[in-house]
Design an enzyme around this catalytic site. Structure first.
Site, PDB file in Angstrom:
ATOM      1  N   LYS A   1      31.480  45.239  38.513  1.00  0.00           N
ATOM      2  CA  LYS A   1      32.923  44.521  38.258  1.00  0.00           C
ATOM      3  C   LYS A   1      33.763  44.453  39.275  1.00  0.00           C
ATOM      4  O   LYS A   1      34.778  43.782  39.428  1.00  0.00           O
ATOM      5  CB  LYS A   1      33.321  45.116  36.915  1.00  0.00           C
ATOM      6  CG  LYS A   1      33.416  46.424  36.822  1.00  0.00           C
ATOM      7  CD  LYS A   1      34.696  47.101  37.374  1.00  0.00           C
ATOM      8  CE  LYS A   1      34.886  48.419  37.482  1.00  0.00           C
ATOM      9  NZ  LYS A   1      36.090  49.258  37.839  1.00  0.00           N
TER      10      LYS A   1
ATOM     11  N   THR B   1      39.913  45.298  35.493  1.00  0.00           N
ATOM     12  CA  THR B   1      39.902  45.526  36.596  1.00  0.00           C
ATOM     13  C   THR B   1      40.122  43.963  37.576  1.00  0.00           C
ATOM     14  O   THR B   1      40.773  44.199  38.574  1.00  0.00           O
ATOM     15  CB  THR B   1      38.336  46.072  37.205  1.00  0.00           C
ATOM     16  OG1 THR B   1      37.936  47.192  36.491  1.00  0.00           O
ATOM     17  CG2 THR B   1      38.315  46.228  38.669  1.00  0.00           C
TER      18      THR B   1
END
Length: 334
Positions: free
Chosen positions: A190, A247
């Protein structure tokens, strides 16, 4: 219970606070004497969390032996690419029954190993003594005691449950998951996708592009996870989609911010110079792509980020190449 936290950056400091608030006696190790002294004397980490008052049950030291002495839980919160060298130095000091807990979200360069694999290899401990904490864990929000959650991943359920209890507070909730592979891949990849999202934001692109990158990025994570034997359900949870959303979507994210600066036209060297904390995706993207190639997994977004970070390709050129790829059928979002 005494708990050692090795690493005095933002996430290490915040998780040490969580553990202390949950009732643990926490000793945090840091390299810098000024940071350690400030934590002990002012209850604050001036470099990373200057506005957060740390609990009295948390102390700091520059002596790693002092931090590790008698600690049944050892939390590792150092940059991913420094883990091996640090552990080789610390191994003689680690207790025979201690559980090693990884807060790191990266893949080791050269070996393409996940952090738990590096821990097991270097510390010479079985997998039931290695756990991973992952999820949408933006340090500043947790420091403010906003409601947050994470996943405690360990192949040994009793170990995971004990660690779960050790970090449960009124503002921080933990869930257990035996899928260490999936949780680590979600946390590492990610960061790479967040770089791509940040670049798009810096270039002035809108929500459609962000949605495209995040969903196709999740498909890349899931494909790699499938090749490595991860549980596909993990990627729909906190350690997968949850971590990806936080994120990629938050300006508090180091990796997204790094990408934004690139998208605004700064050179890679300029962005590195102004980035105070480690953006794990910048270095780990190479290892992620190599890991994917070893398992014959296609990861075009990751490939584009590697080309931008380490191959001299401009973000505009990377975007054109990504959009000009031969389209394939969309099967269940993969």
């Amino acid at each position: 219970m005494k708990i050692a936290v090795l690493g005095a950056g933002s996430w290490g400091t915040v998780f040490a606070k969580v553990l202390a608030d949950a009732g643990g006696d926490v000793t945090m190790w840091g390299r810098r004497t000024d940071v350690v002294d400030a934590i002990n004397q002012t209850r604050r980490n001036p470099d990373y969390l200057p506005d957060t008052t740390l609990p009295e049950r948390l102390s700091a030291t520059t002596d790693v032996a002092e931090a590790l002495d008698g600690a049944p839980y050892i939390v590792l919160a150092v940059p991913a690419q420094t883990l091996r060298a640090n552990l080789e130095e610390w191994r003689p000091l680690i207790g025979g029954d201690a559980v090693l807990v990884s807060l790191m979200k990266g893949i080791e360069l050269g070996t393409c190993k996940r952090m738990s694999e590096v821990i097991r290899e270097v510390a010479r401990v079985p997998e039931e003594r290695v756990a991973v904490i992952s999820g949408p864990n933006l340090a500043r929000e947790i420091a403010l005691e906003q409601p947050s959650a994470a996943v405690v991943a360990c192949t040994d359920e009793p170990t995971a449950q004990k660690l779960q209890l050790a970090c449960m507070t009124p503002y921080f909730r933990a869930y257990t998951n035996p899928d260490v592979v999936g949780c680590e891949l979600g946390g590492a990849v990610k960061n790479v996708i967040a770089l791509a999202v940040g670049i798009s934001v810096g270039m002035g692109m809108g929500d459609n592009v962000r949605a495209l990158l995040m969903t196709r990025g999740l498909a890349e994570i899931a494909r790699l996870g499938a090749a490595l034997g991860a549980d596909q359900h993990t990627f729909a949870g906190l350690a997968g989609m949850g971590d990806l959303v936080a994120t990629c979507g938050s300006p508090l994210s180091r990796n997204r911010t790094f990408g934004e600066n690139l998208g605004r036209g700064m050179s890679l060297d300029e962005v590195i110079a102004v980035t105070k904390q480690t953006a794990e995706g910048v270095k780990s993207c190479d290892a992620v792509l190599e890991l994917a190639r070893r398992h014959h997994v296609e990861m075009p977004i990751t490939e584009g980020i590697v080309a931008v970070m380490h191959g001299g390709l401009s973000p505009v050129e990377a975007g054109r190449l990504l959009m000009s790829r031969t389209p394939k059928p969309e099967r269940y979002g993969v």
